[in-house]
Design an enzyme around this catalytic site. Structure first.
Site, mmCIF file in Angstrom:
data_model
loop_
_atom_site.group_PDB
_atom_site.id
_atom_site.type_symbol
_atom_site.label_atom_id
_atom_site.label_comp_id
_atom_site.label_asym_id
_atom_site.label_seq_id
_atom_site.Cartn_x
_atom_site.Cartn_y
_atom_site.Cartn_z
ATOM 1 N N SER A 142 0.870 -1.173 0.000
ATOM 2 C CA SER A 142 0.000 0.000 0.000
ATOM 3 C C SER A 142 0.907 1.222 0.000
ATOM 4 O O SER A 142 2.108 1.117 0.304
ATOM 5 C CB SER A 142 -0.839 -0.022 1.285
ATOM 6 O OG SER A 142 -1.464 1.234 1.505
ATOM 7 N N TYR A 155 -2.172 -1.792 10.479
ATOM 8 C CA TYR A 155 -2.165 -1.876 9.003
ATOM 9 C C TYR A 155 -0.873 -1.267 8.458
ATOM 10 O O TYR A 155 -0.182 -1.877 7.631
ATOM 11 C CB TYR A 155 -3.390 -1.120 8.478
ATOM 12 C CG TYR A 155 -3.604 -1.185 6.986
ATOM 13 C CD1 TYR A 155 -4.337 -2.214 6.399
ATOM 14 C CD2 TYR A 155 -3.097 -0.192 6.143
ATOM 15 C CE1 TYR A 155 -4.546 -2.255 5.026
ATOM 16 C CE2 TYR A 155 -3.304 -0.229 4.767
ATOM 17 C CZ TYR A 155 -4.025 -1.260 4.219
ATOM 18 O OH TYR A 155 -4.236 -1.305 2.856
#
Ligand code: NAD
Length: 260
Positions: A142, A155
């Protein structure tokens, strides 16, 4: 077609980004295994790929379950005889500041992203090391592999860790012709993102429109979301790349949100 006779396993491929990559790989000639927690949805994705003329297999797999991951890779090899590409894509999100985040929620998120990626890696490598052609490990990182945002600690931490895992695979795998790369998307409109818009609005005390405009797309060059097709294109490029010139890398596709 750029993936003729290739076999790919994609986790979390019942929907969202994983499904888009699976459909793209299948259109390029690959046989794709759709591994997901949600078997019914995985069956739906596999059926859609077959209806479009592709070859697909649905697998029930919780990526945090070692036995299930090993069984999934074994099922692919039993069906198609080999595994050329493994994409660790399954993911979840949890929106909460660090000072109230429970250890259980920390572990839940990191287990899916990082432990899951490790289990897919080790099962895939055991197969790929037996193949003279080697293989390709891919990770769905990401922009949060590169920078942090508030409210997403587990995350962000797990996505950063995938860079280290990928680079280690690139070094260890080279002798076995295994390449390894990370795909780093900006925000893509999937259920994972749609769920967090109201959650972030509540946590930050702003409107949902402001979350999209001032949080998610604020630093892009054109205030655009990245699309499923954009990420499928990057995933295809990395899977089909012919040599180890491209290994141990992370490719950011984010409308300029993060420039490396
Ligand atoms: P999504 O929620 O649409 O899809 C995630 C899929 O993973 C679902 O099908 C879900 O059933 C599956 N899954 C969840 N936990 C699992 C588990 N334990 N085992 C197996 N499958 C499991 O999400 P998405 O947006 O398509 O996200 C896919 C990946 O892309 C994730 O790793 C996510 O972090 C990453 N990513 C997404 C964005 C974005 O903006 N959507 C941006 C950057 C990175």
């Amino acid at each position: 077609m750029r993936m003729t006779d290739k076999t790919a396993l994609i986790t979390g491929a019942a929907g969202g980004i994983g499904r888009a990559v699976a459909e793209r790989y299948a259109r390029e000639g690959a046989r794709v295994a759709i591994a997901d927690l949600d078997l019914a949805a995985a069956e739906g994705t596999a059926a859609a790929i077959r209806e479009a003329g592709g070859e697909a297999l649905a697998l029930a797999m919780d990526v945090t379950d070692e036995t299930a991951v090993n069984a999934g890779v074994e099922a692919v090899v039993a069906r198609w005889g080999r595994l050329d590409v493994a994409l660790a894509n399954a993911g979840i999100q949890h929106i909460e500041p660090l000072h109230t985040l429970s250890f259980a929620d920390w572990r839940k998120v990191t287990a899916v992203h990082l432990d899951g990626a490790f289990l897919v890696t080790s099962a895939a490598l055991r197969q790929m090391y037996q193949q003279p052609e080697g293989g390709c490990l891919l990770y769905m990182g990401s922009v949060h592999s590169k920078l942090a945002s508030p409210l997403k600690a587990p995350y962000v931490a797990a996505k950063h860790a995938l860079l280290g895992l990928c680079r280690t695979v690139a070094k260890e795998g080279a002798a076995h012709r295994v390449r390894s790369n990370v795909i780093c998307p900006g925000f893509v409109r999937t259920p994972l993102v749609d769920r967090q818009i109201p959650e972030q609005a509540q946590a930050l005390g702003i409107s949902e429109e402001a979350v999209v405009r001032d949080v998610m797309l604020k630093d892009t060059v054109d205030q655009e979301f990245t699309t499923l097709d954009d990420i499928a294109e990057v995933a295809l490029h990395l899977a089909a790349f012919p040599t180890a010139a491209l290994t141990g890398q992370s490719i950011v596709a984010s409308h300029g949100w993060y420039m490396q």
